[in-house]
Design a protein around this motif. Structure first.
Motif, PDB file in Angstrom:
ATOM      1  N   GLU A 252       0.816  -1.216   0.000  1.00  0.00           N
ATOM      2  CA  GLU A 252       0.000   0.000   0.000  1.00  0.00           C
ATOM      3  C   GLU A 252       0.852   1.270   0.000  1.00  0.00           C
ATOM      4  N   SER A 253       2.101   1.162   0.451  1.00  0.00           N
ATOM      5  CA  SER A 253       3.073   2.271   0.394  1.00  0.00           C
ATOM      6  C   SER A 253       2.628   3.515   1.171  1.00  0.00           C
ATOM      7  N   ASN A 254       1.877   3.336   2.254  1.00  0.00           N
ATOM      8  CA  ASN A 254       1.427   4.475   3.054  1.00  0.00           C
ATOM      9  C   ASN A 254       2.248   4.669   4.325  1.00  0.00           C
ATOM     10  N   HIS A 255       3.173   3.753   4.608  1.00  0.00           N
ATOM     11  CA  HIS A 255       3.956   3.824   5.839  1.00  0.00           C
ATOM     12  C   HIS A 255       5.411   3.482   5.537  1.00  0.00           C
ATOM     13  N   ASN A 256       6.318   4.007   6.355  1.00  0.00           N
ATOM     14  CA  ASN A 256       7.710   3.591   6.225  1.00  0.00           C
ATOM     15  C   ASN A 256       7.931   2.299   7.013  1.00  0.00           C
ATOM     16  N   PHE A 257       9.121   1.744   6.905  1.00  0.00           N
ATOM     17  CA  PHE A 257       9.371   0.432   7.515  1.00  0.00           C
ATOM     18  C   PHE A 257       9.310   0.478   9.035  1.00  0.00           C
ATOM     19  N   THR A 258       9.736   1.567   9.633  1.00  0.00           N
ATOM     20  CA  THR A 258       9.668   1.689  11.091  1.00  0.00           C
ATOM     21  C   THR A 258       8.213   1.669  11.563  1.00  0.00           C
ATOM     22  N   GLN A 259       7.368   2.391  10.854  1.00  0.00           N
ATOM     23  CA  GLN A 259       5.947   2.411  11.199  1.00  0.00           C
ATOM     24  C   GLN A 259       5.307   1.037  10.998  1.00  0.00           C
ATOM     25  N   ILE A 260       5.695   0.372   9.905  1.00  0.00           N
ATOM     26  CA  ILE A 260       5.144  -0.963   9.625  1.00  0.00           C
ATOM     27  C   ILE A 260       5.557  -1.944  10.731  1.00  0.00           C
ATOM     28  N   ALA A 261       6.803  -1.836  11.172  1.00  0.00           N
ATOM     29  CA  ALA A 261       7.265  -2.701  12.266  1.00  0.00           C
ATOM     30  C   ALA A 261       6.389  -2.500  13.499  1.00  0.00           C
ATOM     31  N   GLU A 262       6.100  -1.254  13.846  1.00  0.00           N
ATOM     32  CA  GLU A 262       5.267  -0.962  15.018  1.00  0.00           C
ATOM     33  C   GLU A 262       3.838  -1.461  14.824  1.00  0.00           C
ATOM     34  N   LEU A 263       3.318  -1.291  13.617  1.00  0.00           N
ATOM     35  CA  LEU A 263       1.939  -1.703  13.337  1.00  0.00           C
ATOM     36  C   LEU A 263       1.758  -3.217  13.332  1.00  0.00           C
ATOM     37  N   THR A 264       2.837  -3.936  13.198  1.00  0.00           N
ATOM     38  CA  THR A 264       2.746  -5.400  13.173  1.00  0.00           C
ATOM     39  C   THR A 264       3.324  -6.048  14.429  1.00  0.00           C
ATOM     40  N   GLY A 265       3.527  -5.243  15.488  1.00  0.00           N
ATOM     41  CA  GLY A 265       3.878  -5.815  16.789  1.00  0.00           C
ATOM     42  C   GLY A 265       5.344  -5.998  17.068  1.00  0.00           C
ATOM     43  N   TYR A 266       6.233  -5.398  16.255  1.00  0.00           N
ATOM     44  CA  TYR A 266       7.673  -5.550  16.480  1.00  0.00           C
ATOM     45  C   TYR A 266       8.233  -4.322  17.185  1.00  0.00           C
ATOM     46  N   ASP A 267       9.148  -4.553  18.121  1.00  0.00           N
ATOM     47  CA  ASP A 267       9.691  -3.480  18.938  1.00  0.00           C
ATOM     48  C   ASP A 267      10.594  -2.535  18.152  1.00  0.00           C
ATOM     49  N   ASN A 268      11.317  -3.067  17.169  1.00  0.00           N
ATOM     50  CA  ASN A 268      12.249  -2.222  16.422  1.00  0.00           C
ATOM     51  C   ASN A 268      12.391  -2.715  14.995  1.00  0.00           C
ATOM     52  N   ILE A 269      12.907  -1.848  14.158  1.00  0.00           N
ATOM     53  CA  ILE A 269      13.026  -2.113  12.734  1.00  0.00           C
ATOM     54  C   ILE A 269      14.007  -3.246  12.444  1.00  0.00           C
ATOM     55  N   TYR A 270      15.031  -3.393  13.292  1.00  0.00           N
ATOM     56  CA  TYR A 270      16.055  -4.404  13.049  1.00  0.00           C
ATOM     57  C   TYR A 270      15.499  -5.818  13.240  1.00  0.00           C
ATOM     58  N   TYR A 271      14.773  -6.008  14.325  1.00  0.00           N
ATOM     59  CA  TYR A 271      14.170  -7.335  14.560  1.00  0.00           C
ATOM     60  C   TYR A 271      13.094  -7.615  13.509  1.00  0.00           C
ATOM     61  N   PHE A 272      12.315  -6.601  13.170  1.00  0.00           N
ATOM     62  CA  PHE A 272      11.302  -6.759  12.131  1.00  0.00           C
ATOM     63  C   PHE A 272      11.940  -7.187  10.809  1.00  0.00           C
ATOM     64  N   SER A 273      13.011  -6.524  10.419  1.00  0.00           N
ATOM     65  CA  SER A 273      13.675  -6.840   9.150  1.00  0.00           C
ATOM     66  C   SER A 273      14.202  -8.267   9.134  1.00  0.00           C
ATOM     67  N   ARG A 274      14.758  -8.692  10.285  1.00  0.00           N
ATOM     68  CA  ARG A 274      15.284 -10.057  10.360  1.00  0.00           C
ATOM     69  C   ARG A 274      14.177 -11.089  10.228  1.00  0.00           C
ATOM     70  N   ARG A 275      13.086 -10.878  10.934  1.00  0.00           N
ATOM     71  CA  ARG A 275      11.968 -11.827  10.853  1.00  0.00           C
ATOM     72  C   ARG A 275      11.346 -11.816   9.452  1.00  0.00           C
ATOM     73  N   PHE A 276      11.283 -10.638   8.842  1.00  0.00           N
ATOM     74  CA  PHE A 276      10.720 -10.533   7.503  1.00  0.00           C
ATOM     75  C   PHE A 276      11.554 -11.349   6.509  1.00  0.00           C
ATOM     76  N   LYS A 277      12.852 -11.238   6.600  1.00  0.00           N
ATOM     77  CA  LYS A 277      13.717 -11.978   5.677  1.00  0.00           C
ATOM     78  C   LYS A 277      13.648 -13.485   5.939  1.00  0.00           C
ATOM     79  N   GLU A 278      13.572 -13.878   7.191  1.00  0.00           N
ATOM     80  CA  GLU A 278      13.452 -15.307   7.506  1.00  0.00           C
ATOM     81  C   GLU A 278      12.187 -15.894   6.888  1.00  0.00           C
ATOM     82  N   GLU A 279      11.112 -15.115   6.874  1.00  0.00           N
ATOM     83  CA  GLU A 279       9.823 -15.603   6.383  1.00  0.00           C
ATOM     84  C   GLU A 279       9.711 -15.536   4.860  1.00  0.00           C
ATOM     85  N   THR A 280      10.288 -14.487   4.250  1.00  0.00           N
ATOM     86  CA  THR A 280      10.076 -14.255   2.809  1.00  0.00           C
ATOM     87  C   THR A 280      11.326 -14.459   1.961  1.00  0.00           C
ATOM     88  N   LYS A 281      12.492 -14.621   2.614  1.00  0.00           N
ATOM     89  CA  LYS A 281      13.783 -14.733   1.918  1.00  0.00           C
ATOM     90  C   LYS A 281      14.193 -13.415   1.266  1.00  0.00           C
TER      91      LYS A 281
END
Length: 293
Positions: A252-281
């Motif tokens: 949808e491109s309405n939020h930056n990655f930091t905001q998306i991390a918060e909206l999906t329950g992650y404490d910080n962008i770094y942990y969010f990015s790691r989990r995202f890559k583990e799930e989607t490669k």
């Protein structure tokens, strides 16, 4: 002149016939409708878990465990929902009185007993042309080139296995693993409620303790029930839901990655990015770029 005495060897377990020796890889959601017959049979779980019925009562059988069905006993089996299971099934004829010991028990094999069972399986593979590897067919036919003495090795290995188990005089009372008539349905309801709660609250700081409290069970019960029903973990499902929502937000491109991390329950962008890559490669940036191609 020396006098010698002959001592007659006692046979306490005497197997007369083999009906089936098979290694089955059971698929997800597999159900065997059930049967009864006039010979003994045991089921050994090499991998996974299995629900068996013995005389109309249902029991849970775990990896490394064996259960017997006596002659005339109705029995069926099924895999745990969305999980596979590898099992060994051996059907045989034996009238030895000591076989009564094997009724109504679940037996956990030790390493030496597993070696005996492995010898039975490997000898069967070389001795018979049709060593079934997929349920439910049974068509054992002797291989004309079977190794010398294969039948006797099968017989003695099975008899040795039963003697070793009998000597231990222990086992799990089968009633301890009995599954009540409504248990499977209740377990499925627990999973449905947990998944529904996760889908509605994935943006929150969810813990296993909080999820267990929602369905009024302990954390250990939640983890075990969820794994039995789905073949996966609660945390894996939570991650899947969160990353799926993150992908939607990126599209949808309405939020930056930091905001998306918060909206999906992650404490910080770094942990969010790691989990995202583990799930989607892919990293979130790589995923976003892939949408523009």
């Amino acid at each position: 002149m020396q006098q010698y005495y002959k001592l007659k060897l006692e046979t306490v377990v005497f197997i007369t016939d083999i009906v089936n020796i098979s290694y089955y890889v059971l698929p997800k959601n597999y159900i065997f409708e059930g049967e009864s017959h006039d010979f003994w049979e045991f089921v050994y779980v090499d991998k996974g878990e299995l629900i068996i019925t013995a005389d109309r009562r249902r029991y849970l059988l775990k990896t490394g465990e064996m259960a017997f069905h006596c002659p005339g006993e109705y029995h069926d089996l099924q895999t745990i929902r969305n999980s596979t299971a590898n099992i060994i099934v051996v059907s045989f004829c034996c009238d030895s009185p000591c076989m009564d010991y094997f009724r109504n028990k679940i037996l956990l094999l030790n390493p030496f007993e597993k070696e005996c069972l492995l010898r039975v399986v490997t000898e069967s593979e070389s001795a018979y042309e049709f060593f079934e590897k997929s349920a439910p067919g049974i068509n054992m036919q002797k291989n004309p080139n079977a190794p010398f003495g294969s039948d006797q090795l099968l017989k003695t290995s099975l008899e040795q296995l039963f003697i070793l188990i009998y000597r231990r005089q222990d086992g799990i009372g089968i009633r301890e693993r009995r599954i009540g008539s409504n248990a499977l349905q209740n377990h499925a309801i627990i999973v449905q409620r947990v998944q529904s709660y996760i889908r509605s609250h994935y943006a929150e700081k969810l813990t296993l303790e909080a999820l267990a409290a929602q369905v009024n069970i302990s954390v250990s019960q939640l983890k075990r029930t969820y794994k039995d029903q789905t073949g996966s973990s609660v945390i894996a499902y939570l991650t899947k839901v969160r990353i799926s929502e993150a992908k939607r937000l990126i599209r949808e491109s309405n939020h930056n990655f930091t905001q998306i991390a918060e909206l999906t329950g992650y404490d910080n962008i770094y942990y969010f990015s790691r989990r995202f890559k583990e799930e989607t490669k892919m990293t979130p940036t790589e995923y976003a770029l892939s949408l523009r191609r």
